[in-house]
Every structure is written in C-alpha cells, then in structure tokens.
Design a protein around this motif. Sequence first.
Motif, PDB file in Angstrom:
ATOM      1  N   ALA A 141      12.177  34.419 -84.082  1.00  0.00           N
ATOM      2  CA  ALA A 141      10.705  34.815 -83.010  1.00  0.00           C
ATOM      3  C   ALA A 141      10.460  36.206 -83.511  1.00  0.00           C
ATOM      4  CB  ALA A 141      10.968  34.582 -81.841  1.00  0.00           C
ATOM      5  N   ALA A 142       9.205  36.596 -83.180  1.00  0.00           N
ATOM      6  CA  ALA A 142       8.398  37.897 -82.806  1.00  0.00           C
ATOM      7  C   ALA A 142       9.266  38.400 -81.204  1.00  0.00           C
ATOM      8  CB  ALA A 142       7.047  37.625 -82.244  1.00  0.00           C
ATOM      9  N   PRO A 143       9.580  39.634 -81.256  1.00  0.00           N
ATOM     10  CA  PRO A 143      10.487  40.412 -80.223  1.00  0.00           C
ATOM     11  C   PRO A 143       9.841  40.447 -78.571  1.00  0.00           C
ATOM     12  CG  PRO A 143      10.209  42.218 -82.323  1.00  0.00           C
ATOM     13  CD  PRO A 143       9.289  40.439 -82.432  1.00  0.00           C
ATOM     14  N   VAL A 144      10.036  40.192 -78.073  1.00  0.00           N
ATOM     15  CA  VAL A 144       9.488  40.495 -76.346  1.00  0.00           C
ATOM     16  C   VAL A 144       9.759  41.419 -75.681  1.00  0.00           C
ATOM     17  CG1 VAL A 144       8.472  37.989 -76.360  1.00  0.00           C
ATOM     18  CG2 VAL A 144      10.822  38.103 -75.878  1.00  0.00           C
ATOM     19  N   ALA A 145       9.379  41.978 -75.232  1.00  0.00           N
ATOM     20  CA  ALA A 145       9.645  42.751 -74.138  1.00  0.00           C
ATOM     21  C   ALA A 145      11.538  42.371 -73.407  1.00  0.00           C
ATOM     22  CB  ALA A 145       8.980  43.828 -72.888  1.00  0.00           C
ATOM     23  N   ALA A 146      12.547  43.341 -72.973  1.00  0.00           N
ATOM     24  CA  ALA A 146      14.136  43.069 -72.382  1.00  0.00           C
ATOM     25  C   ALA A 146      13.102  43.085 -71.355  1.00  0.00           C
ATOM     26  CB  ALA A 146      14.871  44.332 -73.311  1.00  0.00           C
ATOM     27  N   PRO A 147      14.425  42.084 -70.531  1.00  0.00           N
ATOM     28  CA  PRO A 147      13.142  41.544 -69.407  1.00  0.00           C
ATOM     29  C   PRO A 147      14.447  43.160 -68.690  1.00  0.00           C
ATOM     30  CG  PRO A 147      15.413  39.820 -70.042  1.00  0.00           C
ATOM     31  CD  PRO A 147      14.665  41.130 -70.871  1.00  0.00           C
ATOM     32  N   GLY A 148      12.877  42.688 -67.469  1.00  0.00           N
ATOM     33  CA  GLY A 148      13.807  44.341 -66.378  1.00  0.00           C
ATOM     34  C   GLY A 148      14.364  44.019 -65.421  1.00  0.00           C
ATOM     35  N   PRO A 149      14.240  44.662 -64.258  1.00  0.00           N
ATOM     36  CA  PRO A 149      15.071  44.363 -62.966  1.00  0.00           C
ATOM     37  C   PRO A 149      14.329  42.906 -62.149  1.00  0.00           C
ATOM     38  CG  PRO A 149      15.005  46.598 -63.652  1.00  0.00           C
ATOM     39  CD  PRO A 149      14.019  45.902 -64.395  1.00  0.00           C
ATOM     40  N   ASP A 150      12.776  42.795 -62.460  1.00  0.00           N
ATOM     41  CA  ASP A 150      12.757  41.791 -61.542  1.00  0.00           C
ATOM     42  C   ASP A 150      13.364  40.266 -61.925  1.00  0.00           C
ATOM     43  OD1 ASP A 150      11.569  42.626 -64.076  1.00  0.00           O
ATOM     44  OD2 ASP A 150       9.555  41.508 -63.322  1.00  0.00           O
ATOM     45  N   ARG A 151      14.047  40.663 -63.242  1.00  0.00           N
ATOM     46  CA  ARG A 151      14.960  39.092 -63.961  1.00  0.00           C
ATOM     47  C   ARG A 151      15.737  38.948 -64.336  1.00  0.00           C
ATOM     48  NH1 ARG A 151      11.378  37.795 -69.748  1.00  0.00           N
ATOM     49  NH2 ARG A 151      12.359  35.958 -69.522  1.00  0.00           N
ATOM     50  N   TRP A 152      16.266  39.413 -63.542  1.00  0.00           N
ATOM     51  CA  TRP A 152      17.627  39.801 -64.161  1.00  0.00           C
ATOM     52  C   TRP A 152      19.216  38.643 -63.395  1.00  0.00           C
ATOM     53  CZ3 TRP A 152      18.627  45.948 -63.536  1.00  0.00           C
ATOM     54  CH2 TRP A 152      18.475  46.517 -64.219  1.00  0.00           C
ATOM     55  N   ALA A 153      17.606  38.408 -62.157  1.00  0.00           N
ATOM     56  CA  ALA A 153      18.551  37.444 -61.830  1.00  0.00           C
ATOM     57  C   ALA A 153      18.248  35.550 -62.504  1.00  0.00           C
ATOM     58  CB  ALA A 153      18.034  36.814 -60.481  1.00  0.00           C
ATOM     59  N   GLU A 154      17.369  35.857 -62.828  1.00  0.00           N
ATOM     60  CA  GLU A 154      17.057  34.478 -63.748  1.00  0.00           C
ATOM     61  C   GLU A 154      17.764  34.516 -65.356  1.00  0.00           C
ATOM     62  OE1 GLU A 154      13.212  34.593 -63.889  1.00  0.00           O
ATOM     63  OE2 GLU A 154      12.621  35.018 -62.383  1.00  0.00           O
ATOM     64  N   LEU A 155      18.234  35.393 -65.382  1.00  0.00           N
ATOM     65  CA  LEU A 155      18.713  34.937 -66.601  1.00  0.00           C
ATOM     66  C   LEU A 155      19.698  34.300 -66.922  1.00  0.00           C
ATOM     67  CD1 LEU A 155      18.851  39.012 -67.823  1.00  0.00           C
ATOM     68  CD2 LEU A 155      17.260  37.540 -68.902  1.00  0.00           C
ATOM     69  N   SER A 156      19.915  33.565 -68.121  1.00  0.00           N
ATOM     70  CA  SER A 156      21.406  32.406 -68.376  1.00  0.00           C
ATOM     71  C   SER A 156      21.499  32.423 -69.584  1.00  0.00           C
ATOM     72  CB  SER A 156      20.566  30.845 -67.936  1.00  0.00           C
ATOM     73  OG  SER A 156      19.002  30.986 -68.757  1.00  0.00           O
ATOM     74  N   ALA A 157      22.063  31.069 -70.060  1.00  0.00           N
ATOM     75  CA  ALA A 157      22.756  31.525 -71.431  1.00  0.00           C
ATOM     76  C   ALA A 157      22.049  30.994 -72.209  1.00  0.00           C
ATOM     77  CB  ALA A 157      24.041  29.844 -71.308  1.00  0.00           C
ATOM     78  N   SER A 158      20.651  30.316 -72.003  1.00  0.00           N
ATOM     79  CA  SER A 158      19.644  29.676 -72.732  1.00  0.00           C
ATOM     80  C   SER A 158      18.296  31.916 -73.464  1.00  0.00           C
ATOM     81  CB  SER A 158      18.282  29.659 -71.779  1.00  0.00           C
ATOM     82  OG  SER A 158      18.145  29.986 -71.222  1.00  0.00           O
ATOM     83  N   ASP A 159      18.684  32.495 -72.534  1.00  0.00           N
ATOM     84  CA  ASP A 159      18.337  33.522 -72.451  1.00  0.00           C
ATOM     85  C   ASP A 159      19.385  34.238 -74.028  1.00  0.00           C
ATOM     86  OD1 ASP A 159      16.308  33.741 -71.212  1.00  0.00           O
ATOM     87  OD2 ASP A 159      17.417  33.565 -70.057  1.00  0.00           O
ATOM     88  N   GLU A 160      20.679  33.731 -74.298  1.00  0.00           N
ATOM     89  CA  GLU A 160      21.220  34.672 -75.355  1.00  0.00           C
ATOM     90  C   GLU A 160      21.147  34.340 -76.973  1.00  0.00           C
ATOM     91  OE1 GLU A 160      24.672  36.733 -76.549  1.00  0.00           O
ATOM     92  OE2 GLU A 160      25.556  34.825 -74.550  1.00  0.00           O
ATOM     93  N   TYR A 161      20.899  35.590 -77.609  1.00  0.00           N
ATOM     94  CA  TYR A 161      20.351  35.905 -78.613  1.00  0.00           C
ATOM     95  C   TYR A 161      19.264  35.618 -78.721  1.00  0.00           C
ATOM     96  CZ  TYR A 161      24.981  34.731 -80.287  1.00  0.00           C
ATOM     97  OH  TYR A 161      26.376  35.050 -80.146  1.00  0.00           O
ATOM     98  N   ARG A 162      18.231  36.688 -78.043  1.00  0.00           N
ATOM     99  CA  ARG A 162      16.584  35.910 -77.501  1.00  0.00           C
ATOM    100  C   ARG A 162      16.287  37.253 -78.019  1.00  0.00           C
ATOM    101  NH1 ARG A 162      13.660  33.116 -75.325  1.00  0.00           N
ATOM    102  NH2 ARG A 162      14.926  31.882 -74.042  1.00  0.00           N
ATOM    103  N   ARG A 163      15.484  37.711 -79.337  1.00  0.00           N
ATOM    104  CA  ARG A 163      15.040  38.606 -80.162  1.00  0.00           C
ATOM    105  C   ARG A 163      14.043  39.587 -78.603  1.00  0.00           C
ATOM    106  NH1 ARG A 163      11.094  39.878 -84.808  1.00  0.00           N
ATOM    107  NH2 ARG A 163      12.303  41.616 -86.191  1.00  0.00           N
ATOM    108  N   VAL A 164      14.619  40.852 -78.460  1.00  0.00           N
ATOM    109  CA  VAL A 164      13.682  41.723 -78.319  1.00  0.00           C
ATOM    110  C   VAL A 164      13.428  43.299 -78.600  1.00  0.00           C
ATOM    111  CG1 VAL A 164      14.856  40.707 -75.564  1.00  0.00           C
ATOM    112  CG2 VAL A 164      16.004  42.434 -76.555  1.00  0.00           C
ATOM    113  N   ARG A 165      12.533  43.778 -77.806  1.00  0.00           N
ATOM    114  CA  ARG A 165      12.349  45.093 -78.063  1.00  0.00           C
ATOM    115  C   ARG A 165      12.029  46.210 -76.897  1.00  0.00           C
ATOM    116  NH1 ARG A 165       7.566  43.716 -79.149  1.00  0.00           N
ATOM    117  NH2 ARG A 165       7.344  44.634 -81.924  1.00  0.00           N
ATOM    118  N   LEU A 166      12.721  47.150 -76.997  1.00  0.00           N
ATOM    119  CA  LEU A 166      13.051  48.231 -76.040  1.00  0.00           C
ATOM    120  C   LEU A 166      12.574  49.356 -76.649  1.00  0.00           C
ATOM    121  CD1 LEU A 166      17.159  47.915 -74.736  1.00  0.00           C
ATOM    122  CD2 LEU A 166      15.588  47.594 -73.929  1.00  0.00           C
ATOM    123  N   VAL A 167      11.665  50.476 -75.305  1.00  0.00           N
ATOM    124  CA  VAL A 167      11.288  51.860 -75.966  1.00  0.00           C
ATOM    125  C   VAL A 167      12.375  52.912 -74.710  1.00  0.00           C
ATOM    126  CG1 VAL A 167       9.590  53.205 -76.191  1.00  0.00           C
ATOM    127  CG2 VAL A 167       9.898  50.788 -76.774  1.00  0.00           C
TER     128      VAL A 167
END
Length: 261
Positions: free
Chosen positions: A69-95
């Motif tokens: 998939a097209a890369p999405v913004a890497a999750p920030g602190p407001d989303r860290w508590a929601e992360l789960s195995a379903s996020d593994e191998y998600r394509r992300v972009r960081l700057v």
Amino acid sequence: MTADGPRSGVSSDESAKGERRRRSPFFHAALGALTLALFSGFVALGVWQVERRAWKLDLIARVEARIHAAPVAAPGPDRWAELSASDEYRRVRLVGRFDHARETFTQATTAYGAGYWTLTPLRTHEGFDVLVNRGFVTSERRDPASRGAAAPEGETEVVGLMRLSEPHGGFLRANDPAADLWRSRDVAAIAAARGLTRPAPYFVDAEAGPDRAGWPKAGLTVVAFRNDHLVYALTWFGLAAMTLAGAAIVILRGRSGARDA
C-alpha cells in the motif's frame, strides 16, 4: 476314566471361545466408545486446522495488502495506545533527523551471513523518537567509516514497514543491556539504554534506497508465514479414517471367529 475312555467336560479351546462370546457385548461396547472418542477427537483437530488455515490465508492476504500500500504517516503518541498486531508490516513514512551517536546493533542472520541490524533513532518533527532499522551490516561493517557511504545527515525521509517491539530477547537468549548485547529489537529496553525520552513503541524497517551497493543493507525484511495447516488437517482426518477402519477390522474378525466357533 482311563486314557482310552471317553473324556468329560470341554476343552480349553472351547472354554476360551465361550468366554469370548460371553464378553462380546461388553467388548463391542467398549470398542465402540473408544472408536467414537478417537474419531471425534481427530475430526475436531482436523476441522480446527482447516479453520486455522483459513485464518492464516486471510492474515497473509492482509499483510500483503499492507506492504504494497501507499505509505501513511507513522503513528504519533495519540495513537500508540491503539496499536496492535493488525498494524504490523504497515507501510509508513517518517521525516526527521537521525541521531547516529545512539546507534544500536542487534544480532541478525540474513542472506549476507551473520551480523547485525543497525537501529538508529530518528527524531521526528513531532518531537518523538523512532528506532529505524537502517539495514544489515556484517561484523566488519559495524564501524561507520568502513561502510563506504556517508550516513544520512540533516532532515531525512524514511519509508519502511512498521514493526512491533520484540521484548525479552531471542529464543532462550536474553538481551544484556549492561553489556550492550542485543539479540532482539526490544524497543523499550533499547530506548532506555540509549536515553531516549519519548520513544515510539514500535520500530521501522527501512526500505532499500536507490543505492543498494552501500551499507547497511536495507530492504531485507522477510515477510513469510509458515502455513502447514492443510498437511496437519489431512493428517488428523487420515487418523480419523484409520480409526474407523481399524475398529471395523476388529469387529469383522470377531464375527468371523464367532461363526467358526
């Protein structure tokens, strides 16, 4: 009576046959119960493996969709508590900017042989740090001066696969932070050892850049899932069929023996 006279009573063979006939109802009941229990258990295990196979195929399909998939913004602190195995191998972009002074090496084995993953903190514009696996180096390439290419400086964009932390070390091999010996990418422990104040609870495997000749060697993430569930299912169903066949053979032989008696 003498040896030449008629013998009274029954022979031992006839007695045994009579005993087998008397035990037949109980024996058949016990055999039936055992056969039913084994058959039901084997079939249940086979069905479970079929269900596991369906789950595994769905997982593989979902992961394949993520990594392409097209890369999405890497999750920030407001989303860290929601992360789960379903996020593994998600394509992300960081700057952000790499902090090469806090580089960490974790043991690894790849197509290039034994060596290390190179984990470098990247401070994002949002003010949190992400450990970026910049790729693989051999033992001889741990020194940045030996890698043949300058490490990225200044503002850098990284695209890669988001990975969840690997706490507690490898199989039967614990990490040893005091000795700076890392056998797994334990994000929390590495962040604590390197003094990162706001680390993300994940790391990112960077994709390979246009220059694949340099070190570290990025883009070596292995996305593979073992899927032997069909073999296991066929094995359990085969055992179920063998159980029925074995019970049928025993019953038919018993009936044949009773007729011969």
